[in-house]
Design a protein around this motif. Structure first.
Motif, PDB file in Angstrom:
ATOM      1  N   ASN A 231     -29.083  -3.375  40.064  1.00  0.00           N
ATOM      2  CA  ASN A 231     -29.138  -4.687  40.717  1.00  0.00           C
ATOM      3  C   ASN A 231     -27.748  -5.282  40.919  1.00  0.00           C
ATOM      4  O   ASN A 231     -27.448  -5.858  41.977  1.00  0.00           O
ATOM      5  N   MET A 232     -26.892  -5.150  39.910  1.00  0.00           N
ATOM      6  CA  MET A 232     -25.551  -5.723  40.007  1.00  0.00           C
ATOM      7  C   MET A 232     -24.720  -5.020  41.082  1.00  0.00           C
ATOM      8  O   MET A 232     -23.988  -5.660  41.841  1.00  0.00           O
ATOM      9  N   LEU A 233     -24.826  -3.705  41.161  1.00  0.00           N
ATOM     10  CA  LEU A 233     -24.068  -2.969  42.175  1.00  0.00           C
ATOM     11  C   LEU A 233     -24.568  -3.289  43.578  1.00  0.00           C
ATOM     12  O   LEU A 233     -23.789  -3.313  44.537  1.00  0.00           O
ATOM     13  N   ALA A 234     -25.865  -3.550  43.695  1.00  0.00           N
ATOM     14  CA  ALA A 234     -26.410  -3.931  45.001  1.00  0.00           C
ATOM     15  C   ALA A 234     -25.967  -5.338  45.392  1.00  0.00           C
ATOM     16  O   ALA A 234     -25.728  -5.629  46.569  1.00  0.00           O
ATOM     17  N   THR A 235     -25.826  -6.203  44.401  1.00  0.00           N
ATOM     18  CA  THR A 235     -25.427  -7.586  44.659  1.00  0.00           C
ATOM     19  C   THR A 235     -23.937  -7.698  44.957  1.00  0.00           C
ATOM     20  O   THR A 235     -23.524  -8.409  45.886  1.00  0.00           O
ATOM     21  N   TYR A 236     -23.132  -6.997  44.154  1.00  0.00           N
ATOM     22  CA  TYR A 236     -21.674  -7.087  44.297  1.00  0.00           C
ATOM     23  C   TYR A 236     -21.162  -5.798  44.938  1.00  0.00           C
ATOM     24  O   TYR A 236     -20.772  -4.850  44.261  1.00  0.00           O
ATOM     25  N   LYS A 237     -21.169  -5.791  46.246  1.00  0.00           N
ATOM     26  CA  LYS A 237     -20.894  -4.566  46.995  1.00  0.00           C
ATOM     27  C   LYS A 237     -19.427  -4.155  46.970  1.00  0.00           C
ATOM     28  O   LYS A 237     -19.092  -3.019  47.315  1.00  0.00           O
ATOM     29  N   LYS A 238     -18.529  -5.067  46.560  1.00  0.00           N
ATOM     30  CA  LYS A 238     -17.108  -4.729  46.496  1.00  0.00           C
ATOM     31  C   LYS A 238     -16.646  -4.387  45.077  1.00  0.00           C
ATOM     32  O   LYS A 238     -15.473  -4.065  44.876  1.00  0.00           O
ATOM     33  N   ALA A 239     -17.545  -4.468  44.127  1.00  0.00           N
ATOM     34  CA  ALA A 239     -17.172  -4.137  42.745  1.00  0.00           C
ATOM     35  C   ALA A 239     -16.721  -2.683  42.677  1.00  0.00           C
ATOM     36  O   ALA A 239     -17.410  -1.783  43.165  1.00  0.00           O
ATOM     37  N   ASP A 240     -15.542  -2.466  42.086  1.00  0.00           N
ATOM     38  CA  ASP A 240     -15.009  -1.102  42.016  1.00  0.00           C
ATOM     39  C   ASP A 240     -14.860  -0.582  40.590  1.00  0.00           C
ATOM     40  O   ASP A 240     -14.320   0.497  40.369  1.00  0.00           O
ATOM     41  N   CYS A 241     -15.346  -1.362  39.606  1.00  0.00           N
ATOM     42  CA  CYS A 241     -15.336  -0.840  38.238  1.00  0.00           C
ATOM     43  C   CYS A 241     -16.379  -1.541  37.387  1.00  0.00           C
ATOM     44  O   CYS A 241     -16.818  -2.660  37.691  1.00  0.00           O
ATOM     45  N   ILE A 242     -16.766  -0.848  36.329  1.00  0.00           N
ATOM     46  CA  ILE A 242     -17.748  -1.349  35.364  1.00  0.00           C
ATOM     47  C   ILE A 242     -17.167  -1.180  33.973  1.00  0.00           C
ATOM     48  O   ILE A 242     -16.563  -0.143  33.664  1.00  0.00           O
ATOM     49  N   TYR A 243     -17.329  -2.203  33.137  1.00  0.00           N
ATOM     50  CA  TYR A 243     -16.989  -2.066  31.715  1.00  0.00           C
ATOM     51  C   TYR A 243     -18.241  -2.325  30.892  1.00  0.00           C
ATOM     52  O   TYR A 243     -18.940  -3.327  31.088  1.00  0.00           O
ATOM     53  N   GLY A 244     -18.535  -1.413  29.970  1.00  0.00           N
ATOM     54  CA  GLY A 244     -19.655  -1.582  29.055  1.00  0.00           C
ATOM     55  C   GLY A 244     -19.166  -1.671  27.630  1.00  0.00           C
ATOM     56  O   GLY A 244     -18.272  -0.913  27.231  1.00  0.00           O
ATOM     57  N   VAL A 245     -19.730  -2.583  26.846  1.00  0.00           N
ATOM     58  CA  VAL A 245     -19.247  -2.788  25.481  1.00  0.00           C
ATOM     59  C   VAL A 245     -19.642  -1.655  24.543  1.00  0.00           C
ATOM     60  O   VAL A 245     -19.172  -1.584  23.410  1.00  0.00           O
ATOM     61  N   SER A 246     -20.513  -0.755  24.997  1.00  0.00           N
ATOM     62  CA  SER A 246     -20.842   0.442  24.226  1.00  0.00           C
ATOM     63  C   SER A 246     -21.102   1.585  25.195  1.00  0.00           C
ATOM     64  O   SER A 246     -21.278   1.374  26.401  1.00  0.00           O
ATOM     65  N   ILE A 247     -21.135   2.791  24.675  1.00  0.00           N
ATOM     66  CA  ILE A 247     -21.206   3.972  25.530  1.00  0.00           C
ATOM     67  C   ILE A 247     -22.511   4.042  26.310  1.00  0.00           C
ATOM     68  O   ILE A 247     -22.565   4.619  27.409  1.00  0.00           O
ATOM     69  N   ALA A 248     -23.593   3.442  25.807  1.00  0.00           N
ATOM     70  CA  ALA A 248     -24.870   3.492  26.521  1.00  0.00           C
ATOM     71  C   ALA A 248     -24.753   2.866  27.907  1.00  0.00           C
ATOM     72  O   ALA A 248     -25.362   3.345  28.871  1.00  0.00           O
ATOM     73  N   TYR A 249     -23.966   1.807  28.019  1.00  0.00           N
ATOM     74  CA  TYR A 249     -23.785   1.173  29.325  1.00  0.00           C
ATOM     75  C   TYR A 249     -23.001   2.086  30.270  1.00  0.00           C
ATOM     76  O   TYR A 249     -23.260   2.122  31.475  1.00  0.00           O
ATOM     77  N   ALA A 250     -22.041   2.812  29.727  1.00  0.00           N
ATOM     78  CA  ALA A 250     -21.223   3.695  30.563  1.00  0.00           C
ATOM     79  C   ALA A 250     -22.025   4.881  31.074  1.00  0.00           C
ATOM     80  O   ALA A 250     -21.958   5.230  32.259  1.00  0.00           O
ATOM     81  N   THR A 251     -22.783   5.520  30.190  1.00  0.00           N
ATOM     82  CA  THR A 251     -23.585   6.660  30.638  1.00  0.00           C
ATOM     83  C   THR A 251     -24.677   6.195  31.598  1.00  0.00           C
ATOM     84  O   THR A 251     -25.021   6.898  32.552  1.00  0.00           O
ATOM     85  N   GLY A 252     -25.193   4.997  31.353  1.00  0.00           N
ATOM     86  CA  GLY A 252     -26.170   4.431  32.279  1.00  0.00           C
ATOM     87  C   GLY A 252     -25.554   4.167  33.636  1.00  0.00           C
ATOM     88  O   GLY A 252     -26.162   4.436  34.683  1.00  0.00           O
TER      89      GLY A 252
END
Length: 403
Positions: A231-252
């Motif tokens: 949902n976030m990637l669909a909403t923010y179409k110019k986002a070029d990076c993601i930070y996750g506070v734990s590895i589960a967010y990154a693998t997701g």
């Protein structure tokens, strides 16, 4: 390094998450005018061996807990004492009962993962009343109101925990260095100790000229984070990076972005595990940090020193309460991390014995502070280079700059 985040997200709110009765020499109160780093005078110059030092682990076989146990064993067994691990079987109630189990089993010292502020208001007093030296690793009380009375306890040896804000800071700096401009951040509940990582990422990333579109507070149970990432990637179409506070967010995040061949999104996360390294090696994740579990080395050394009659104290006369930063690595550095943090330990006993009074009678608070302040990927690599375990070419290829 706060651990088992999926199981303990709510529980971690509040706490900062890091045989012979009275066998150790008792500690005298320290005058507040004592110079910083000066040790409490020893009541005996005879060091003890054959003692039993206990440490609790929340889950048997968990990578982070088993690694912290291995780190503690380096110090405990290096000083010719016995290491005993208690397992909580993922039951939070067992963390408190560990205290009585340690006391009743006659251990000589305890390394305690207390996790909750409510536990820190009870467990330390029980250790102290029983005349058992104790130290905290990975987790400590979140407020001075709880910590201050503990600092005054006769048998308290000190603590060492990871720096939650530094996790977010390092990854924000890496994202900016990689040219990222717009980020989405994923964290668990607002106010939890690990959620501080998200707040710090936003602060540093935006101070460096980037924009954080949103911090999405979502758990990882039932793959709720996967839907949130989509949902976030669909909403923010110019986002070029993601930070996750734990590895589960990154693998997701990778599971989502790998299905988007026409969009490049860098992924950064906290937690360096063997599985996470596979993603980093393949450049599926662009940056990771972790390794703050070296706090267990430090807590163990503080405990042994206290038992030997030399509690390490700061300038205020309180036992040392230290914070260690994580190490940050890129894909080019993944193999070196795997070799020196996973396949073997970053430090052996000989690397750390200068922190022990029985090996170095001049050890001070400043020595401990220097160790935690200088801990980094590059300082460990510099030591390995001196030992002949890594070549300069390997470091150059990994982009490691030695100061």
């Amino acid at each position: 390094m706060k651990l088992m985040k999926k199981a303990l997200t709510v529980l971690l709110v509040g706490a900062m998450c890091t045989g012979l009765f009275g066998c150790g020499s008792s500690q005298n109160s320290t005058d507040s005018t004592k110079k910083e780093g000066e040790n409490t005078s020893a009541t005996s110059t005879n060091v003890k061996t054959g003692m039993t030092i206990a440490q609790n682990s929340f889950v048997a076989g968990d990578y982070a807990f088993s690694t912290m146990a291995k780190a503690s064993k380096v110090i405990v067994e290096g000083t010719k004492n016995k290491f005993k691990e208690l397992t909580d079987n993922a039951n939070i109630n067992n963390v408190q009962s560990d205290v009585e189990n340690m006391i009743n089993s006659g251990v000589d010292g305890a390394l305690w993962w207390g996790v909750l502020d409510s536990y820190f208001q009870v467990g330390p007093q029980n250790f102290n009343n029983a005349g058992k030296y104790f130290a905290f690793f990975d987790c400590a009380p979140s407020t001075a109101k709880i910590q201050d009375p503990i600092n005054k306890m006769q048998y308290y040896a000190g603590s060492c925990i990871g720096n939650d804000e530094e996790f977010g800071k390092q990854m924000a700096e890496q994202a900016l260095k990689d040219g990222c401009k717009e980020a989405i951040v994923f964290a668990n509940e607002i106010g939890s100790s690990v959620a501080k990582r998200a707040d710090k990422f936003k602060e540093v990333f935006e101070a460096g000229g980037g924009k954080v579109d949103e911090i999405s507070h979502v758990g990882t149970a039932a793959n709720a984070h996967i839907e949130a990432i989509q949902n976030m990637l669909a909403t923010y179409k110019k986002a070029d990076c993601i930070y996750g506070v734990s590895i589960a967010y990154a693998t997701g995040a990778y599971s989502v972005t790998s299905q988007m061949p026409n969009r490049k999104v860098n992924i950064y996360a906290t937690d360096i595990t063997p599985d996470a390294l596979k993603y980093l090696k393949n450049n599926n994740i662009q940056g990771l940090n972790g390794g703050a579990w070296v706090n267990a080395y430090v807590a163990s050394a503080l405990l042994i020193n206290a038992i030997d009659g030399n509690t390490i104290k700061d300038s205020s006369g309180s036992p040392a309460n230290l914070v260690v930063n994580p190490v940050a690595i890129t894909p080019k550095q993944a193999e070196l991390y795997e070799k020196f943090w996973i396949n073997e330990m970053p430090y052996a006993y000989d690397d750390l014995k200068n922190l022990l009074y029985r090996e170095n009678s001049k050890v001070t608070y400043d020595d401990f502070k220097k160790f935690v302040d200088e801990y980094s990927f590059s300082t460990v690599m510099e030591n390995k280079l001196k030992q002949g375990k890594v070549t300069q070419k390997e470091l150059d290829d990994a982009g490691v700059n030695l100061k």
